[in-house]
Design a protein around this motif. Structure first.
Motif, PDB file in Angstrom:
ATOM      1  N   LYS A 265       0.848  -1.227   0.041  1.00  0.00           N
ATOM      2  CA  LYS A 265       0.229   0.010  -0.215  1.00  0.00           C
ATOM      3  C   LYS A 265       0.861   1.020   0.082  1.00  0.00           C
ATOM      4  O   LYS A 265       1.528   1.496   0.425  1.00  0.00           O
ATOM      5  CB  LYS A 265      -0.811  -0.365   1.195  1.00  0.00           C
ATOM      6  N   VAL A 266       0.977   2.162  -0.808  1.00  0.00           N
ATOM      7  CA  VAL A 266       1.670   2.985  -1.455  1.00  0.00           C
ATOM      8  C   VAL A 266       0.628   4.544  -1.789  1.00  0.00           C
ATOM      9  O   VAL A 266       0.089   4.544  -1.685  1.00  0.00           O
ATOM     10  CB  VAL A 266       2.271   3.059  -2.348  1.00  0.00           C
ATOM     11  N   THR A 267       1.239   5.136  -0.107  1.00  0.00           N
ATOM     12  CA  THR A 267       0.432   6.848  -0.003  1.00  0.00           C
ATOM     13  C   THR A 267       1.686   7.553  -0.555  1.00  0.00           C
ATOM     14  O   THR A 267       2.657   7.919  -0.307  1.00  0.00           O
ATOM     15  CB  THR A 267       0.483   7.293   1.116  1.00  0.00           C
ATOM     16  N   VAL A 268       0.855   8.569  -2.253  1.00  0.00           N
ATOM     17  CA  VAL A 268       1.417   9.001  -3.428  1.00  0.00           C
ATOM     18  C   VAL A 268       1.395  10.370  -2.770  1.00  0.00           C
ATOM     19  O   VAL A 268      -0.047  10.999  -2.342  1.00  0.00           O
ATOM     20  CB  VAL A 268       0.741   8.791  -3.970  1.00  0.00           C
ATOM     21  N   TYR A 269       2.350  11.220  -2.588  1.00  0.00           N
ATOM     22  CA  TYR A 269       2.125  12.478  -2.171  1.00  0.00           C
ATOM     23  C   TYR A 269       2.844  13.192  -3.702  1.00  0.00           C
ATOM     24  O   TYR A 269       3.422  12.561  -4.278  1.00  0.00           O
ATOM     25  CB  TYR A 269       2.512  13.491  -1.416  1.00  0.00           C
ATOM     26  N   GLY A 270       1.985  14.241  -3.934  1.00  0.00           N
ATOM     27  CA  GLY A 270       2.944  15.229  -5.154  1.00  0.00           C
ATOM     28  C   GLY A 270       2.979  16.919  -4.748  1.00  0.00           C
ATOM     29  O   GLY A 270       2.388  17.489  -3.761  1.00  0.00           O
ATOM     30  N   THR A 271       3.642  17.633  -5.603  1.00  0.00           N
ATOM     31  CA  THR A 271       3.796  18.936  -6.123  1.00  0.00           C
ATOM     32  C   THR A 271       2.772  19.161  -7.155  1.00  0.00           C
ATOM     33  O   THR A 271       2.772  18.721  -7.827  1.00  0.00           O
ATOM     34  CB  THR A 271       5.119  19.745  -6.071  1.00  0.00           C
ATOM     35  N   PRO A 272       1.511  19.872  -6.826  1.00  0.00           N
ATOM     36  CA  PRO A 272       0.905  20.026  -7.947  1.00  0.00           C
ATOM     37  C   PRO A 272       1.323  21.002  -9.080  1.00  0.00           C
ATOM     38  O   PRO A 272       0.714  20.974 -10.448  1.00  0.00           O
ATOM     39  CB  PRO A 272      -0.403  20.333  -7.644  1.00  0.00           C
ATOM     40  N   LEU A 273       1.916  21.637  -9.069  1.00  0.00           N
ATOM     41  CA  LEU A 273       2.995  22.358  -9.783  1.00  0.00           C
ATOM     42  C   LEU A 273       4.155  22.722 -10.140  1.00  0.00           C
ATOM     43  O   LEU A 273       4.666  21.210  -9.136  1.00  0.00           O
ATOM     44  CB  LEU A 273       2.059  24.141  -9.207  1.00  0.00           C
ATOM     45  N   PRO A 274       4.780  22.663 -11.108  1.00  0.00           N
ATOM     46  CA  PRO A 274       6.085  22.679 -11.641  1.00  0.00           C
ATOM     47  C   PRO A 274       6.951  23.283 -10.286  1.00  0.00           C
ATOM     48  O   PRO A 274       6.098  24.310 -10.135  1.00  0.00           O
ATOM     49  CB  PRO A 274       6.044  23.226 -12.972  1.00  0.00           C
ATOM     50  N   ARG A 275       7.754  22.152 -10.491  1.00  0.00           N
ATOM     51  CA  ARG A 275       8.459  22.931  -9.212  1.00  0.00           C
ATOM     52  C   ARG A 275      10.044  22.909 -10.048  1.00  0.00           C
ATOM     53  O   ARG A 275      11.044  22.541 -10.601  1.00  0.00           O
ATOM     54  CB  ARG A 275       9.333  21.423  -8.170  1.00  0.00           C
ATOM     55  N   ASN A 276      10.697  23.889  -9.273  1.00  0.00           N
ATOM     56  CA  ASN A 276      12.330  24.385  -9.609  1.00  0.00           C
ATOM     57  C   ASN A 276      13.358  23.512  -8.935  1.00  0.00           C
ATOM     58  O   ASN A 276      13.207  23.027  -7.825  1.00  0.00           O
ATOM     59  CB  ASN A 276      12.654  25.093  -8.697  1.00  0.00           C
ATOM     60  N   ARG A 277      14.313  23.202  -9.820  1.00  0.00           N
ATOM     61  CA  ARG A 277      15.037  21.808  -9.554  1.00  0.00           C
ATOM     62  C   ARG A 277      15.482  22.425  -8.461  1.00  0.00           C
ATOM     63  O   ARG A 277      16.161  21.051  -7.035  1.00  0.00           O
ATOM     64  CB  ARG A 277      15.838  21.724 -10.414  1.00  0.00           C
ATOM     65  N   ASN A 278      16.242  22.786  -8.126  1.00  0.00           N
ATOM     66  CA  ASN A 278      16.983  23.193  -7.139  1.00  0.00           C
ATOM     67  C   ASN A 278      16.216  23.520  -5.872  1.00  0.00           C
ATOM     68  O   ASN A 278      16.524  23.458  -4.794  1.00  0.00           O
ATOM     69  CB  ASN A 278      17.516  25.416  -6.981  1.00  0.00           C
ATOM     70  N   GLN A 279      14.567  22.981  -5.828  1.00  0.00           N
ATOM     71  CA  GLN A 279      14.210  22.660  -4.698  1.00  0.00           C
ATOM     72  C   GLN A 279      14.385  21.542  -3.708  1.00  0.00           C
ATOM     73  O   GLN A 279      14.024  20.938  -2.276  1.00  0.00           O
ATOM     74  CB  GLN A 279      12.508  23.513  -4.596  1.00  0.00           C
ATOM     75  N   VAL A 280      15.088  21.090  -5.041  1.00  0.00           N
ATOM     76  CA  VAL A 280      15.337  19.594  -4.671  1.00  0.00           C
ATOM     77  C   VAL A 280      16.743  19.375  -2.943  1.00  0.00           C
ATOM     78  O   VAL A 280      17.570  20.252  -3.515  1.00  0.00           O
ATOM     79  CB  VAL A 280      15.690  18.886  -5.654  1.00  0.00           C
ATOM     80  N   ILE A 281      16.239  18.617  -2.180  1.00  0.00           N
ATOM     81  CA  ILE A 281      17.626  18.476  -0.987  1.00  0.00           C
ATOM     82  C   ILE A 281      18.606  18.361  -1.562  1.00  0.00           C
ATOM     83  O   ILE A 281      19.625  19.151  -1.243  1.00  0.00           O
ATOM     84  CB  ILE A 281      16.354  18.063  -0.068  1.00  0.00           C
ATOM     85  N   ASP A 282      18.505  16.741  -2.374  1.00  0.00           N
ATOM     86  CA  ASP A 282      20.172  16.482  -2.740  1.00  0.00           C
ATOM     87  C   ASP A 282      19.572  15.049  -3.734  1.00  0.00           C
ATOM     88  O   ASP A 282      18.923  14.863  -3.928  1.00  0.00           O
ATOM     89  CB  ASP A 282      20.181  15.405  -0.932  1.00  0.00           C
ATOM     90  N   THR A 283      21.234  15.251  -3.985  1.00  0.00           N
ATOM     91  CA  THR A 283      20.997  14.542  -5.339  1.00  0.00           C
ATOM     92  C   THR A 283      20.819  12.999  -5.159  1.00  0.00           C
ATOM     93  O   THR A 283      20.286  11.923  -6.029  1.00  0.00           O
ATOM     94  CB  THR A 283      21.841  14.530  -5.951  1.00  0.00           C
ATOM     95  N   GLU A 284      20.658  12.462  -3.841  1.00  0.00           N
ATOM     96  CA  GLU A 284      20.168  11.135  -3.796  1.00  0.00           C
ATOM     97  C   GLU A 284      18.970  10.647  -3.617  1.00  0.00           C
ATOM     98  O   GLU A 284      18.639   9.336  -3.707  1.00  0.00           O
ATOM     99  CB  GLU A 284      20.514  10.211  -2.013  1.00  0.00           C
ATOM    100  N   PHE A 285      17.934  11.329  -3.629  1.00  0.00           N
ATOM    101  CA  PHE A 285      16.749  11.385  -4.452  1.00  0.00           C
ATOM    102  C   PHE A 285      15.998  11.274  -5.690  1.00  0.00           C
ATOM    103  O   PHE A 285      15.322  11.295  -6.304  1.00  0.00           O
ATOM    104  CB  PHE A 285      15.710  12.717  -3.299  1.00  0.00           C
ATOM    105  N   GLY A 286      17.270  11.130  -6.701  1.00  0.00           N
ATOM    106  CA  GLY A 286      17.335  11.690  -8.264  1.00  0.00           C
ATOM    107  C   GLY A 286      18.138  12.129  -8.903  1.00  0.00           C
ATOM    108  O   GLY A 286      18.327  14.026  -8.687  1.00  0.00           O
ATOM    109  N   THR A 287      17.362  12.405 -10.237  1.00  0.00           N
ATOM    110  CA  THR A 287      17.082  13.423 -11.312  1.00  0.00           C
ATOM    111  C   THR A 287      16.285  13.568 -11.803  1.00  0.00           C
ATOM    112  O   THR A 287      15.518  12.794 -11.965  1.00  0.00           O
ATOM    113  CB  THR A 287      18.766  13.118 -12.130  1.00  0.00           C
TER     114      THR A 287
END
Length: 312
Positions: A265-287
């Motif tokens: 069972k997976v809970t899904v969160y998202g950002t409804p609007l496009p996001r600036n890449r620099n708002q991502v904390i760390d590259t460990e979360f992907g590309t």
DNA sequence: CAGACGTGGTT
DNA sequence: TAACCAAGTCT
């Protein structure tokens, strides 16, 4: 591809593979990522990794091995596939034992012991089918006929014994127990696991994705960043520690996915609007990547669908 | 041997 | 709906 997978599910994947990789050399020289991308949705991804490694071995070797023994040394080629390839491709008089042949054999010889304990006995009986003159002179047709008998006449639930060519010698038919065979040992319960994943898109329509470890569950496939999958559920606050950006998450809902050995069972969160890449904390979360180039397993496709549907 | 390993279709 | 099943293999 056909290992544990229906013909209907395989056909479109098979056709694309043959188009994109027309020769064993073409498959061998392709990047594994491309192969996994073309396998995405078919399941049992170790098959794709093994097939790729298998192609490389054959390309190095220069030709396909043609004996059961040698074939079975190749990655992803076990007792069944080695015999199927030997019989069908190279005319070697051996009987490949798949689920169909196990069922036909259990009925023909009225084997009442449950699988998997009865498997060695079933395989011994199956080998005796090779005494048939057709099996000796036309191994390919004999193997294919066994599969077709199992899939069209000697079916799992309600076999249509009347037109069966083996109706007379069939011991289970004589005893009226054909439909009850083969017996199977009771299966273990399927536990539930829980996870949380986060979907982030940028202004160019690219999504934040990361690749899973190359071995194990969904090995080498891509996923939206998130938590591990564990036996207890996640509180929102706890899950956010594994989120790729700060705050402003929208809850999209939950998707359920049945794997062979657990329910997820997976809970899904998202950002409804496009996001600036620099708002991502760390590259460990992907590309950020285009979905077109991703190898998304079924569960991630379900998460994405929930995200897209809710956006409308 | 038992469990890991996906997904979709049928009963 | 829950369970079963599908051209299995690897650890």
């Amino acid at each position: 591809m056909l290992q544990q997978t229906t013909v209907q599910a395989v056909i479109p994947y098979f056709e694309r593979f043959l188009t994109d990789y027309p020769t064993v050399q073409a498959l061998a020289s392709a990047p594994l990522e491309d192969v996994l991308q073309r396998w995405a949705g078919l399941g049992y991804y170790a098959r794709a990794r093994n097939l790729h490694a298998c192609a490389q071995k054959i390309a190095e070797r220069g030709a396909f091995p043609q004996t059961v023994e040698e074939l079975q040394t190749l990655p992803g080629i076990g007792a069944y596939t080695a015999r199927a390839v030997a019989a069908i491709a190279f005319g070697v008089p051996v009987v490949p034992v798949d689920g169909n042949v196990e069922r036909v054999t259990a009925r023909l010889f009225a084997v009442e012991d449950p699988i998997p304990a009865a498997r060695p006995q079933l395989h011994r009986y199956a080998a005796t089918l090779n005494d048939d003159p057709i099996a000796q002179t036309r191994p390919s047709d004999f193997a294919q006929a066994l599969f077709d008998l199992g899939s069209s006449i000697c079916t799992p639930r309600s076999p249509t014994c009347l037109p069966c060519p083996w109706r007379t010698p069939c011991k289970a038919q004589a005893q009226g127990i054909a439909a009850t065979l083969p017996q199977r040992a009771p299966k273990t319960a399927r536990p539930t696991r829980y996870g949380v994943h986060f979907i982030v898109a940028d202004h160019q329509g690219q999504f934040l994705l990361r690749q899973r470890p190359t071995k194990g569950l969904l090995g080498g496939m891509d996923e939206f960043p998130g938590t591990e999958w564990r036996s207890t559920s996640w509180s929102a606050e706890e899950a956010f520690h594994h989120a790729p950006a700060l705050s402003n998450w929208t809850l999209y809902g939950e998707v359920t996915h049945i794997f062979s050995h657990f329910t997820l069972k997976v809970t899904v969160y998202g950002t409804p609007l496009p996001r600036n890449r620099n708002q991502v904390i760390d590259t460990e979360f992907g590309t950020f990547r285009l979905l077109k180039t991703a190898a998304l397993p079924g569960i991630m496709t379900k998460c994405l669908k929930l995200y897209k549907t809710s956006a409308e």
